[in-house]
Design a protein around this motif. Structure first.
Motif, PDB file in Angstrom:
ATOM      1  N   GLY A 642       7.735   6.548  -7.945  1.00  0.00           N
ATOM      2  CA  GLY A 642       7.509   5.290  -7.247  1.00  0.00           C
ATOM      3  C   GLY A 642       8.440   4.184  -7.676  1.00  0.00           C
ATOM      4  O   GLY A 642       8.521   3.149  -7.037  1.00  0.00           O
ATOM      5  N   ILE A 643       9.149   4.379  -8.771  1.00  0.00           N
ATOM      6  CA  ILE A 643      10.022   3.331  -9.296  1.00  0.00           C
ATOM      7  C   ILE A 643      11.380   3.934  -9.626  1.00  0.00           C
ATOM      8  O   ILE A 643      11.466   5.008 -10.223  1.00  0.00           O
ATOM      9  N   GLY A 644      12.441   3.261  -9.203  1.00  0.00           N
ATOM     10  CA  GLY A 644      13.774   3.603  -9.664  1.00  0.00           C
ATOM     11  C   GLY A 644      14.559   4.579  -8.830  1.00  0.00           C
ATOM     12  O   GLY A 644      15.760   4.716  -9.025  1.00  0.00           O
ATOM     13  N   LEU A 645      13.933   5.272  -7.899  1.00  0.00           N
ATOM     14  CA  LEU A 645      14.653   6.240  -7.083  1.00  0.00           C
ATOM     15  C   LEU A 645      14.875   5.694  -5.680  1.00  0.00           C
ATOM     16  O   LEU A 645      14.025   4.998  -5.134  1.00  0.00           O
ATOM     17  N   ASN A 646      16.015   6.030  -5.118  1.00  0.00           N
ATOM     18  CA  ASN A 646      16.347   5.614  -3.754  1.00  0.00           C
ATOM     19  C   ASN A 646      16.057   6.776  -2.819  1.00  0.00           C
ATOM     20  O   ASN A 646      16.765   7.790  -2.831  1.00  0.00           O
ATOM     21  N   LEU A 647      15.008   6.643  -2.017  1.00  0.00           N
ATOM     22  CA  LEU A 647      14.594   7.715  -1.119  1.00  0.00           C
ATOM     23  C   LEU A 647      14.808   7.330   0.340  1.00  0.00           C
ATOM     24  O   LEU A 647      14.059   7.730   1.218  1.00  0.00           O
ATOM     25  N   GLN A 648      15.859   6.552   0.618  1.00  0.00           N
ATOM     26  CA  GLN A 648      16.030   6.029   1.958  1.00  0.00           C
ATOM     27  C   GLN A 648      16.381   7.106   2.971  1.00  0.00           C
ATOM     28  O   GLN A 648      16.349   6.846   4.177  1.00  0.00           O
ATOM     29  N   ALA A 649      16.679   8.312   2.528  1.00  0.00           N
ATOM     30  CA  ALA A 649      16.903   9.397   3.495  1.00  0.00           C
ATOM     31  C   ALA A 649      15.622   9.749   4.234  1.00  0.00           C
ATOM     32  O   ALA A 649      15.660  10.284   5.340  1.00  0.00           O
ATOM     33  N   ALA A 650      14.476   9.445   3.611  1.00  0.00           N
ATOM     34  CA  ALA A 650      13.191   9.768   4.236  1.00  0.00           C
ATOM     35  C   ALA A 650      12.778   8.667   5.199  1.00  0.00           C
ATOM     36  O   ALA A 650      12.876   7.487   4.882  1.00  0.00           O
ATOM     37  N   SER A 651      12.317   9.064   6.363  1.00  0.00           N
ATOM     38  CA  SER A 651      11.793   8.082   7.318  1.00  0.00           C
ATOM     39  C   SER A 651      10.318   8.321   7.611  1.00  0.00           C
ATOM     40  O   SER A 651       9.729   7.623   8.420  1.00  0.00           O
ATOM     41  N   VAL A 652       9.718   9.331   6.964  1.00  0.00           N
ATOM     42  CA  VAL A 652       8.279   9.565   7.050  1.00  0.00           C
ATOM     43  C   VAL A 652       7.740   9.670   5.627  1.00  0.00           C
ATOM     44  O   VAL A 652       8.254  10.454   4.830  1.00  0.00           O
ATOM     45  N   VAL A 653       6.727   8.861   5.316  1.00  0.00           N
ATOM     46  CA  VAL A 653       6.110   8.874   3.989  1.00  0.00           C
ATOM     47  C   VAL A 653       4.645   9.260   4.155  1.00  0.00           C
ATOM     48  O   VAL A 653       3.943   8.698   4.996  1.00  0.00           O
ATOM     49  N   VAL A 654       4.186  10.223   3.355  1.00  0.00           N
ATOM     50  CA  VAL A 654       2.783  10.643   3.383  1.00  0.00           C
ATOM     51  C   VAL A 654       2.184  10.391   2.009  1.00  0.00           C
ATOM     52  O   VAL A 654       2.707  10.869   1.000  1.00  0.00           O
ATOM     53  N   LEU A 655       1.095   9.615   1.976  1.00  0.00           N
ATOM     54  CA  LEU A 655       0.359   9.365   0.738  1.00  0.00           C
ATOM     55  C   LEU A 655      -0.895  10.231   0.757  1.00  0.00           C
ATOM     56  O   LEU A 655      -1.759  10.065   1.623  1.00  0.00           O
ATOM     57  N   CYS A 656      -1.008  11.156  -0.188  1.00  0.00           N
ATOM     58  CA  CYS A 656      -2.095  12.137  -0.160  1.00  0.00           C
ATOM     59  C   CYS A 656      -3.461  11.525  -0.413  1.00  0.00           C
ATOM     60  O   CYS A 656      -4.477  12.101  -0.004  1.00  0.00           O
ATOM     61  N   GLU A 657      -3.507  10.372  -1.086  1.00  0.00           N
ATOM     62  CA  GLU A 657      -4.763   9.685  -1.345  1.00  0.00           C
ATOM     63  C   GLU A 657      -4.437   8.231  -1.636  1.00  0.00           C
ATOM     64  O   GLU A 657      -3.318   7.904  -2.022  1.00  0.00           O
ATOM     65  N   PRO A 658      -5.407   7.315  -1.439  1.00  0.00           N
ATOM     66  CA  PRO A 658      -5.156   5.911  -1.778  1.00  0.00           C
ATOM     67  C   PRO A 658      -5.062   5.746  -3.291  1.00  0.00           C
ATOM     68  O   PRO A 658      -5.676   6.498  -4.044  1.00  0.00           O
ATOM     69  N   GLN A 659      -4.299   4.759  -3.707  1.00  0.00           N
ATOM     70  CA  GLN A 659      -4.082   4.530  -5.130  1.00  0.00           C
ATOM     71  C   GLN A 659      -4.971   3.394  -5.636  1.00  0.00           C
ATOM     72  O   GLN A 659      -5.337   2.487  -4.886  1.00  0.00           O
ATOM     73  N   ILE A 660      -5.301   3.452  -6.921  1.00  0.00           N
ATOM     74  CA  ILE A 660      -6.139   2.417  -7.512  1.00  0.00           C
ATOM     75  C   ILE A 660      -5.394   1.087  -7.543  1.00  0.00           C
ATOM     76  O   ILE A 660      -5.976   0.030  -7.309  1.00  0.00           O
ATOM     77  N   LYS A 661      -4.095   1.150  -7.793  1.00  0.00           N
ATOM     78  CA  LYS A 661      -3.289  -0.061  -7.851  1.00  0.00           C
ATOM     79  C   LYS A 661      -2.493  -0.207  -6.559  1.00  0.00           C
ATOM     80  O   LYS A 661      -1.640   0.627  -6.263  1.00  0.00           O
ATOM     81  N   PRO A 662      -2.745  -1.263  -5.783  1.00  0.00           N
ATOM     82  CA  PRO A 662      -1.971  -1.457  -4.559  1.00  0.00           C
ATOM     83  C   PRO A 662      -0.471  -1.521  -4.804  1.00  0.00           C
ATOM     84  O   PRO A 662       0.322  -1.077  -3.980  1.00  0.00           O
ATOM     85  N   THR A 663      -0.075  -2.079  -5.964  1.00  0.00           N
ATOM     86  CA  THR A 663       1.354  -2.181  -6.249  1.00  0.00           C
ATOM     87  C   THR A 663       1.997  -0.810  -6.356  1.00  0.00           C
ATOM     88  O   THR A 663       3.178  -0.640  -6.067  1.00  0.00           O
ATOM     89  N   MET A 664       1.226   0.197  -6.759  1.00  0.00           N
ATOM     90  CA  MET A 664       1.778   1.541  -6.890  1.00  0.00           C
ATOM     91  C   MET A 664       2.199   2.083  -5.528  1.00  0.00           C
ATOM     92  O   MET A 664       3.278   2.656  -5.370  1.00  0.00           O
ATOM     93  N   GLU A 665       1.322   1.904  -4.538  1.00  0.00           N
ATOM     94  CA  GLU A 665       1.671   2.327  -3.180  1.00  0.00           C
ATOM     95  C   GLU A 665       2.855   1.524  -2.664  1.00  0.00           C
ATOM     96  O   GLU A 665       3.775   2.067  -2.053  1.00  0.00           O
ATOM     97  N   HIS A 666       2.811   0.217  -2.884  1.00  0.00           N
ATOM     98  CA  HIS A 666       3.873  -0.649  -2.379  1.00  0.00           C
ATOM     99  C   HIS A 666       5.226  -0.233  -2.939  1.00  0.00           C
ATOM    100  O   HIS A 666       6.225  -0.141  -2.213  1.00  0.00           O
ATOM    101  N   GLN A 667       5.277   0.035  -4.231  1.00  0.00           N
ATOM    102  CA  GLN A 667       6.536   0.413  -4.851  1.00  0.00           C
ATOM    103  C   GLN A 667       7.009   1.784  -4.385  1.00  0.00           C
ATOM    104  O   GLN A 667       8.207   2.015  -4.195  1.00  0.00           O
ATOM    105  N   ALA A 668       6.065   2.690  -4.175  1.00  0.00           N
ATOM    106  CA  ALA A 668       6.448   4.023  -3.706  1.00  0.00           C
ATOM    107  C   ALA A 668       7.042   3.965  -2.305  1.00  0.00           C
ATOM    108  O   ALA A 668       8.097   4.556  -2.029  1.00  0.00           O
ATOM    109  N   VAL A 669       6.370   3.246  -1.419  1.00  0.00           N
ATOM    110  CA  VAL A 669       6.878   3.123  -0.047  1.00  0.00           C
ATOM    111  C   VAL A 669       8.226   2.414  -0.042  1.00  0.00           C
ATOM    112  O   VAL A 669       9.115   2.742   0.746  1.00  0.00           O
TER     113      VAL A 669
END
Length: 748
Positions: A642-669
């Motif tokens: 979720g931090i430090g990697l450039n994944l801009q090749a992906a245009s579809v993101v799937v989150l398998c479950e909601p995260q306890i910390k909203p910032t975690m999802e935000h940073q991953a997306v």
């Protein structure tokens, strides 16, 4: 002429004043947006002109322009000429009046062409005064909602009609006026009075006064604060961009937005009305066209690329038919999206959604027959429902092997909607025969699929056989080989497809979808054990306990398959490494079953990237994923990737479950949704109803939106993302206790 006539004239004058008030308020709101938009567009145009060399001015003037003196004076770009006055140009050595006028005229012509192509993107993470002013101005229109368009249309009609009738009817306001008027004027006054009586009665029956009053109240609200406007933009950005496109009159390629349909089909679609009285959502231009296409052509495939809102277009068509008097509709879909359909219909329309699924499906079906609404059922359930007995449309013998299941006196749907229609590509399966039987009994049928049909002509022929068999001779393999435009022309009466890159020029690059699923029996059993044990982490991943029967995995496979059909790359995030292992096994098995080269199949799924993978290895996995041609899947543990990697090749993101910390999802997306991303990013969050997922989202949403936005934008939050997150342990304890209590009550 007496009191009744004067009362009618006064009522009509009041209605006219209300209509003109709405129009004036609407114009002010539009002008506020245009005023805020002008400097932003001017800067965008300026940047584009800066990149165009001054030599291109010759192209506009067909070589008749001498540029030597301009270039000698330091004019290197079209922008430099465009922003210089005619007087200043004429003062340059060697530049005469004719050269100055031609150069400036050519620069303005190029600027107009550029202005038609630039798209305003609103950067929510870096607000600045000009975009803030634009968002605040747009919020007035967004808050007014889809009812504003109805109010403005009604006000426009009333203003025109009352503006004609009131002067004509004025002599009828008193005896003296009628006596002084000549015979022709008296006749016109009486006729106008009769027309006013009819018009005001119709306005009263349709609550037009209330509609106008609400529109004016919405348009005259105190402007939102900067913070409120930005928070609202984050939540409803598509609606802001929709209003922006309408106000700026910036349109995407019309031919592409209309699926490159032949002119005769497009004209028929444009002539189709679209009633929005039962709809609760505004449509983009291409979505409006798609809904009209479904209505005008009656039996069609809507094949838009994923992320363009096929569901909303279908709901718009259903809402139109409901406003026209139809009472019964049927949606057939995979079990994994039944909940989403139920929620979307309730959120996007005033129609009644009724799931017809599970053990009580026949009772629900009978309720639908009696009360109407939108029945939503699954492919596996459809064959067990009694089909209506009044056949309409193509002969059932042309579309399948005959009706399937008991054919009773069920209510005939005003429209049958079949989602993920590629599920019925094999006409010999039970689900295909059931769909064919219902399609044979319905006058209007709408198939939805994001899979591009021009690459699968035989499958498309199967779908058309259900809809418009007369088109089959024209649909041959050679048609597709001639290119997508030739293919679409041959199938235009039954097929409409648009791509993201053609119609999303003004939309934000992020589209978020919550994918709600019901636990399978195996999922629920694992979940109940976890709740009983008080094991919060086991509760969160119970939906993946049995890979063969997992509802979430089923939906994830569908999303990946659709992305593969459109050559899109997918990144899958989960907090749990074992969940990613289950996902890898499920997707790997799918790939190997489809591929002839097992080694090639394995290369389609990369990862998982986890905390145990060294940083250099993580980057190599990302590089390999990025370099892979076409579709590929990357699995990532959300804390590691979720931090430090450039994944801009992906245009579809799937989150398998909601995260306890909203910032975690935000940073991953944000790994995919970042500078350099050339395609809109679709984020699909997999959620289970009546579970820890629902509890977690509810608790997190209870924090006020304004506080979230303030904290997220503060310097402290930027330096320490954990500052705004709820304590993991406290949240876990609370959710476990609430779930134990809820399930105990249900058991009791």
């Amino acid at each position: 002429m007496g009191k009744r006539e004067r009362s009618l004239l006064a009522e009509s004058a009041g209605l006219h004043e209300a209509a003109r008030g709405v129009l004036a308020d609407h114009v002010r709101a539009l002008e506020a947006v245009r005023a805020a938009l002008a400097p932003i567009r001017a800067e965008l145009v300026g940047r584009e002109l800066e990149s165009i060399p001054v030599s291109r001015l010759k192209d506009v003037t067909e070589g008749r322009l001498r540029l030597g003196a301009l270039e000698a004076a330091g004019f290197g770009s079209v922008r430099a000429v465009y922003e210089t006055s005619r007087y200043a140009l004429r003062q340059l050595p060697g530049v005469g009046a004719q050269t100055a006028d031609r150069a400036l005229g050519a620069a303005r012509q190029i600027a107009r062409a550029v202005e038609e192509t630039v798209s305003v993107r609103i950067d929510v993470d870096h607000p600045e005064p000009r975009t803030t002013a634009l968002v605040i101005a747009l919020r007035t229109l967004v808050e007014a909602g889809p009812e504003l368009r109805r109010a403005v249309d009604a006000a426009t009609r009333l203003d025109a009609r009352l503006g004609e009738l009131l002067p004509e009817a004025r002599p009828a306001g008193g005896r003296l006026g009628m006596l002084l008027a000549g015979r022709q004027k008296r006749e016109r006054a009486l006729a106008a009075l009769a027309a006013l009586r009819e018009l005001t009665a119709d306005a009263g029956a349709r609550d037009v006064r209330l509609l106008l009053a609400q529109a004016s109240a919405d348009l005259l609200r105190t402007p939102a604060s900067e913070l409120e406007a930005w928070v609202d933009f984050e939540l409803r950005s598509p609606e802001y961009y929709s209003q922006l496109a309408e106000v700026s009159e910036h349109r995407s390629d019309v031919a592409a937005a209309e699926g490159f349909l032949p002119s005769e089909v497009a004209e028929r679609v444009h002539a189709q009305e679209l009633d929005d009285t039962r709809r609760r959502v505004s449509l983009r231009g291409y979505q409006d066209f798609g809904a009209r296409f479904a209505l005008a052509q009656r039996r069609v495939v809507l094949g838009d690329e994923m992320g363009l809102g096929k569901t909303v277009q279908a709901i718009a068509a259903l809402a139109h038919l409901a406003a026209d008097g139809h009472s019964h509709f049927l949606v057939v879909c995979p079990a994994s999206v039944l909940i989403n359909w139920t929620r979307e219909i309730g959120a996007r329309s005033t129609l009644r959604a009724l799931p017809v699924h599970g053990a009580e499906r026949l009772e629900a079906y009978e309720e639908w027959r009696e009360r109407g609404g939108v029945a939503i059922t699954t492919y596996d359930m459809l064959h067990s429902l009694p089909a209506p007995d009044a056949a309409v449309g193509p002969d059932p013998a042309d579309v399948a092997d005959g009706p399937v299941g008991p054919v009773g006196a069920g209510a005939k749907p005003g429209m049958l909607v079949v989602d993920e229609a590629h599920y019925v590509k094999n006409p010999d399966t039970r689900r295909s025969k059931a769909v064919a039987a219902w399609a044979g009994h319905c006058e209007r049928v709408l198939f939805l699929t994001g899979t591009p049909m021009e690459n699968r002509v035989q499958e498309f022929r199967t779908l058309v056989r259900y809809l418009q068999p007369a088109l089959l001779p024209a649909i041959q393999h050679g048609t597709a080989a001639a290119g997508p435009h030739a293919f679409r022309k041959s199938v235009a009466p039954a097929y409409l497809r648009r791509n993201q890159r053609d119609v999303l020029s003004e939309l934000p690059a992020l589209v978020q979808v919550d994918e709600w699923e019901e636990f399978s029996a195996a999922d629920r059993e694992a979940y109940l054990r976890a709740v009983e044990d008080g094991n919060f982490m086991a509760m969160r991943r119970a939906a993946y306990a049995d890979a063969e029967k997992s509802a979430k995995l089923g939906r994830l496979r569908e999303l990946v398959a659709e992305a593969a059909g459109n050559d899109l790359k997918v990144v899958v995030f989960s907090y749990f490494k074992d969940v990613l292992g289950t996902v890898r096994q499920a997707l790997g098995a799918d790939r190997q079953a489809q591929a002839t080269d097992q080694q090639a199949a394995g290369r389609l799924v990369f990862g998982p990237i986890s905390g145990a993978v060294p940083a250099a290895r993580r980057q190599r996995l990302v590089d390999d994923f990025t370099a892979a041609p076409g579709h590929a899947v990357l699995l990532c543990q959300i804390e590691a990737a979720g931090i430090g990697l450039n994944l801009q090749a992906a245009s579809v993101v799937v989150l398998c479950e909601p995260q306890i910390k909203p910032t975690m999802e935000h940073q991953a997306v944000a790994r995919a949704h970042r500078m350099g991303q050339v395609r809109p990013v679709q984020v699909h969050r997999l959620l289970a109803t009546d579970s820890v997922d629902q509890r977690l989202l509810h608790l997190l949403k209870n924090k006020t939106r304004l506080f979230d936005a303030y904290a997220r934008r503060s310097d402290t939050a930027e330096q320490n993302p954990d500052a705004v997150d709820i304590s993991d342990s406290a949240l876990a304890r609370r959710i476990v206790e609430e779930e134990q209590l809820r399930l105990a009550k249900e058991a009791g």
